[in-house]
Each structure stands twice: as structure tokens, then as C-alpha cells.
Design a protein around this motif. Structure first.
Motif, mmCIF file in Angstrom:
data_model
loop_
_atom_site.group_PDB
_atom_site.id
_atom_site.type_symbol
_atom_site.label_atom_id
_atom_site.label_comp_id
_atom_site.label_asym_id
_atom_site.label_seq_id
_atom_site.Cartn_x
_atom_site.Cartn_y
_atom_site.Cartn_z
ATOM 1 N N SER B 267 49.260 45.329 50.414
ATOM 2 C CA SER B 267 48.314 44.752 49.709
ATOM 3 C C SER B 267 46.963 45.496 50.121
ATOM 4 O O SER B 267 46.416 45.926 49.214
ATOM 5 C CB SER B 267 48.050 43.378 50.014
ATOM 6 O OG SER B 267 49.369 42.687 49.796
ATOM 7 N N LYS B 271 45.269 47.932 47.021
ATOM 8 C CA LYS B 271 43.801 47.473 46.529
ATOM 9 C C LYS B 271 43.022 48.745 46.181
ATOM 10 O O LYS B 271 41.956 48.596 45.602
ATOM 11 C CB LYS B 271 43.064 46.442 47.585
ATOM 12 C CG LYS B 271 43.513 44.930 47.267
ATOM 13 C CD LYS B 271 42.990 44.040 48.452
ATOM 14 C CE LYS B 271 43.365 42.439 47.916
ATOM 15 N NZ LYS B 271 43.451 41.811 49.417
ATOM 16 N N THR B 275 43.603 46.876 40.528
ATOM 17 C CA THR B 275 43.532 45.646 40.936
ATOM 18 C C THR B 275 44.845 45.142 40.823
ATOM 19 O O THR B 275 46.020 45.395 40.167
ATOM 20 C CB THR B 275 42.986 44.602 39.714
ATOM 21 O OG1 THR B 275 41.589 45.476 39.511
ATOM 22 C CG2 THR B 275 42.655 43.362 39.822
#
Lengths: 270, 329
Positions: B267, B271, B275
Motif C-alpha cells: 500500500s 500510493k 490513487t
């Protein structure tokens, strides 16, 4: 000559359409004739016997049956295509296809109408044969073939006139959408004032004179008289000419109504 | 070939209150409303081009097609098709034009299609050699050779539509209007008709206007589209522009190898690329700018345990809907 080929194809196509449904064809062409013969014979035989007379309005029983059968079939020929030949297409938007074709809608519809009239005229031929063989040797069996042919022409002329009157009323569908009752009214009026229900000689003298100034007697009584050999050449030509004048008058009215109506057309429908 | 300038169309439509009371009242006094079907529409279509006309029901697509084919008159504005005013109902124009309406039958139902074609041959004055050649080409391309002798009303919807197409294109029209030609058809029939239309366009190069609610039709057949909303044109441009203008981002779908990653690490890295739109069961979806798709993919391949990766463009239907709704809000 090319411009004449499409009307011929339309005629052939309409005949193919009539022949497409076998059972309907036989019922319409043969079944209805038999029914009409039985109906007219029983009806007028009963009326003559009940009144105990030999003649009514200048007609004896044989002539009356002959008149009635001819009148019914002349009226059927006059009616040509069913109610809605234009209004239905305006109502459900199927007029679209005729608008995009590079041919006149009016001509197309007129041809198809006459094809139906001609087919209905074939039933008159059956009556002609009936006279010839069944009524032999009465005066009716002596009606010459030329009268039948002239009668067919007169019937097609009167059908054209009725078509023209129908076109005007059918075009009202541009405004009113549904005009079925109006067409029924036209048919009833024509049958009543034209002489389909009873010969015009049954009407008072003054009414007969007034009717001469309307198109109705020329639509029904004229062809009946020709089919019954009750005419001379002057009468024939005069009536043909009067039909042409009425046709022209109605054609002018139709053009006006059609031109205005097209502006209202939305092409929507089922 | 087709030029439309400031075309507007208003319809006067009767309205009735519901129920028996409304019906009785309308017998004596009818109320009308004015419906603005088209509002100053401008467009043009070149030779060999297929223009896609898109819009929700009642947007004015069919009204425009009807105006251009001469069926109805415009309230104001002007139009020229092959240099001729379509409302003049000029036979020269009508013999070079075809209209196919998916919801309206043009061929005669009571007869086999070949009978209708014979009449059309005479109406359009198609020489016998051209007629034979076109019948062979169209029947072969559409795969309806065996259905031409069957009464039209006994054909399936797909077969009937193919026969309608044959009837409309028999005379090699230079201008073709297709109003929802694939409506109600199954996927195979839709595909066959699309293939045929492309082949036809390549061969004869007519100017075509296609209206359809199926975005597949539009995507496969049209390079340029016009989007209509409530009678107005809200977009007129190429299909690719719709994507670049209204979908500046793409989605990268990354399938991760089993058990070789931790949710937090992936994650945090994702990022940096764009998005994250979702991350479930080892499938990561990242929205990135169109210009950075290649770079982001490369970085993902280098830094993540990628098993499989694909790039997803925005759904054209969603974009069109976005454009249609844009001015409404």
C-alpha cells in the motif's frame, strides 16, 4: 419506359400479397359470393312474397336480386383496400418508408387501391357467369360481354373517385390520429346515397335530382347500370366525364390537405 | 455530404390528466404542451464517415434522423444532404439515401424478402447486373442467403433486421441513416451486423449516421460521436478525445503473487504511483495519470511481486453518461 415498370411491379406485388393467405383468399373470393347469392335470394324472395307484388320500383324479383348482388359487389370493388390505407400508416409511422422512396406516395397508394378493386371486380365476373348459366334464358343472361368490360372500367373509375374522397378523410389522421369512424361514415353515406342499399329510383324525385349534384350516384349507381346493361353511350361518357371532374376537384383538395398535414407528421408510432 | 445548421424542432403534444375524469375532460378541452425536441443543432458528416449519435431516450436523435431523411420538417434552421434540402423530397436525393429504423419494418411482412427487393429494384431503378451483384454481396455478408424466400414475418428478429439492411442498401446509397439497427438483437446478431456495416463502409464509403444505445456499436463503428441531451448537442468530437478529455486517468490492475507481500508495504509503495481504488484478495487497483501509465507499470514490475498486470481504460459508456449528466447538474 422505366418509370412505368415500378407501377407494374407494385401491381404484381399487391396481387402476390392477396394470394399470400390461401384460406382468406378463397373465403373472400368464393365464400362471400355464395353467401351473398343465398342472402339476396332469400331476402328479396321473402319481401316480394310478403308484399304479394310482381314488381317493386320498376324491378321484378330476378332483376332485384341481380341489382342487389351487383350493387353489393360494386360497392365492395369501390371500397378497394381496407379502411386505414393511409391513416393507419400515418398513425403508426409506417408512412416513413414511403416518404423515403423516390416515388409518389399518392401514385403508389392509388395503384394498390385499384388492384384490390380489380380483384373485387372478379367477383362480379362470377355473378355474370351466374346470370349467364343459371338465369338462362332470361333477359339478364343476354347482357353482352362488352357491358361487363365497360362495367369494369366504370367500376375502376368510380373506385378511383372513392379513393380520392377517402384520401382526403384519411389525411385528417395527420391532425386527429384516429379517423376510423369518419371513414365508416363515408362508406355508409356512399352506400345510402349511392344506391347500394336500394336503387335510387326508390327515392323521391326531388332527392334523385339533388343527388345528381353529389358524387355518390356516380360511384355506385353508374357502374351498376352498366353491369346491368341499362345504359347508352351518351350516358356512359357523360358519367365518366362527371367522375373525372369530381376526381379533379377532390384531388386539389387532397393536395392542400396533404401538404398541410405533412407539416404535422411526426413519424412516431407503434 | 451532410450539413446541419441551427436545426430546431418543436412538437405540440397533447396531455391528459389520468383517470376517467381526465378522459371526459379531454373530449371537450384538450391541453397541449410544446416539446423542444431539437435546439439549434449543428453537425456535419463527411463521405465515408460513420457518425455516432448518442443520447438517452428523448434526447432528439431519432428526430434529427427523421429530419435529415425528409420525414419531418424542422421548425427552424437549415440542412443539406448531398447539397439538397431534405424536405424538398427531391427524388434525386431520395434515390441516394437509405433509412433503417430498428423499430420499424420497411420490408413487406406478408411476402418473402426477395419479393420486396424486386419492387425496390424498380423503385430505385437498379440495373439487373448491379441488383444481382448487390443481392449476392449483401446476402453473403449478412449470412441470410437461405432466408430470402421465407415470408418476412416468419423470420427471427435478427434475420429480419438483416433483411431490412439488405433492402435499405440494395441501391448503394451515398447517405445512410441507421436508427438503432441492433436494438433487441442477441450478441451474435449485433456482432454480425457491426461486421457487415464496417465491411459495407469500406466498400462503398457512404456517409452514415448511427444512433444506438449500445456503446459497443459506437465504439466499433464510429470514430466521431455527437452526444445529445434534451435536444442539444453537448459533445461533438472524436471518440478518442472523449477518453483523453473526460478520462485523464487509467486503472492499473496488479495481481500479486501469493504470500510474497505485506499489505502495508504494498500500500505504501502503491500510493507513490497513484490513487489506490481497491486492494482485495491480492488484486491491487491503482488509478494513474494517462501520461504516467508506462512509468508506473515499470515501477510496479520492478518493486512489487507481480504475477500479472493489465491496464484498464475508462468505460466509454460511463464517460458518455458523465458528459450527458454534466450540464444537468
Amino acid at each position: 419506359m422505366k418509370s412505368l415498370r415500378w407501377p407494374m411491379t407494385v401491381i404484381s406485388m399487391e396481387v402476390r400479397k392477396i394470394l399470400a393467405y390461401r384460406s382468406d383468399f378463397w373465403v373472400n373470393q368464393v365464400g362471400l359470393i355464395i353467401f351473398q347469392v343465398i342472402l339476396s335470394y332469400s331476402l328479396w324472395f321473402a319481401i316480394f312474397e310478403f308484399n304479394g307484388v310482381e314488381k317493386m320500383g320498376g324491378y321484378d324479383l330476378t332483376n332485384f336480386i341481380h341489382y342487389y348482388l351487383t350493387a353489393v359487389l360494386v360497392a365492395k370493388a369501390m371500397l378497394g383496400e381496407d379502411i386505414g390505407f393511409l391513416s393507419r400508416e400515418i398513425y403508426d409511422g409506417t408512412l416513413n418508408r414511403f416518404i423515403v422512396y423516390p416515388v409518389s406516395i399518392f401514385q403508389y397508394k392509388h395503384i394498390t387501391y385499384l388492384v384490390y378493386s380489380l380483384f373485387n371486380n372478379c367477383q362480379l365476373f362470377a355473378i355474370f357467369l351466374f346470370n349467364y348459366f343459371y338465369l338462362h334464358p332470361t333477359p339478364l343472361s343476354e347482357i353482352p360481354w362488352s357491358s361487363y368490360l365497360l362495367g369494369v372500367f366504370a367500376s375502376l373509375l368510380s373506385s378511383s373517385l372513392f379513393f380520392m374522397m377517402g384520401c382526403i378523410l384519411e389525411s385528417i389522421a395527420f391532425w386527429a390520429d384516429y379517423i376510423w369512424s369518419l371513414m365508416v361514415l363515408l362508406r355508409m353515406t356512399t352506400n345510402f346515397l349511392g344506391g347500394t342499399l336500394i336503387p335510387l329510383t326508390f327515392y323521391p324525385e326531388w332527392a334523385q335530382e339533388v343527388l345528381k349534384f353529389t358524387p355518390f350516384p356516380y360511384i355506385v349507381t353508374f357502374p351498376i347500370k352498366v353491369f346491368m346493361n341499362d345504359f347508352d353511350s351518351i350516358y356512359y361518357l357523360k358519367n365518366c366525364a362527371i367522375i373525372c371532374v369530381w376526381y379533379f376537384i377532390f384531388y386539389l383538395i387532397f393536395r392542400l390537405v396533404w401538404r398541410k398535414g405533412q407539416l404535422k407528421y411526426t413519424g412516431v408510432g407503434i | 455530404m451532410i450539413e446541419v445548421k441551427e436545426i430546431s424542432k418543436e412538437f405540440k403534444v397533447s396531455v391528459k390528466e389520468p383517470g376517467l375524469k381526465g378522459s371526459i375532460k379531454s373530449l371537450f378541452k384538450r391541453e397541449y404542451i410544446i416539446k423542444h425536441a431539437l435546439k439549434k443543432v449543428n453537425l456535419h458528416v463527411k463521405e465515408g464517415e460513420i457518425l455516432g449519435l448518442i443520447g438517452s431516450n428523448g434526447a432528439g436523435k431519432t428526430t434529427l434522423v427523421k429530419i435529415l431523411s425528409g420525414i419531418i420538417h424542422a421548425s427552424s434552421g437549415s440542412a443539406k444532404v448531398l447539397g439538397i434540402d431534405p424536405w424538398s423530397r427531391d427524388n434525386n436525393l431520395r434515390s441516394q439515401m437509405a433509412l433503417i429504423m430498428g423499430q420499424k419494418a420497411q420490408v413487406w411482412w406478408d411476402l418473402p424478402a426477395l419479393d420486396s427487393f424486386l419492387l425496390l429494384q424498380e423503385i430505385y431503378q437498379i440495373p439487373q447486373s448491379v441488383y444481382k451483384k448487390n443481392i449476392a454481396f449483401l446476402a453473403d455478408s449478412l449470412g441470410v442467403k437461405d432466408q430470402l424466400k421465407t415470408q418476412v414475418r416468419k423470420l427471427s428478429l435478427g434475420e429480419r433486421m438483416k433483411v431490412e439492411l439488405m433492402a435499405a442498401l440494395l441501391h448503394n446509397p451515398k447517405v445512410v441513416y441507421l436508427d438503432e439497427p441492433t436494438i433487441g438483437l442477441d450478441l451474435t446478431a449485433q456482432k454480425a451486423i457491426r461486421h457487415f456495416l464496417l465491411a459495407y463502409q469500406k466498400e462503398f464509403k457512404p456517409a452514415m449516421i448511427l444512433t444506438s444505445h449500445y456503446m459497443d456499436d459506437i465504439e466499433k463503428l464510429c470514430k466521431r460521436i455527437v452526444i445529445m441531451r434534451e435536444g442539444s448537442v453537448v459533445y461533438n468530437g472524436s471518440l478518442s478525445e472523449v477518453r483523453s478529455q473526460y478520462a485523464p486517468e487509467k486503472i492499473i490492475n496488479v495481481n500479486l503473487k501469493q504470500d510474497e507481500w505485506s499489505f502495508e508495504d504494498v500500500s505504501t509503495f502503491a500510493k507513490k504511483l497513484g490513487t489506490i481504488t481497491s486492494f482485495e484478495e491480492g488484486v491491487l487497483r491503482i488509478k494513474v495519470n494517462r501520461d504516467e501509465v508506462a512509468k508506473s507499470c515499470q515501477l510496479a514490475l520492478e518493486n512489487l511481486p507481480v504475477q500479472d498486470l493489465n491496464i484498464e481504460s475508462a468505460d466509454i459508456g460511463d464517460l458518455v453518461e458523465k458528459i450527458m449528466l454534466k450540464g444537468k447538474q
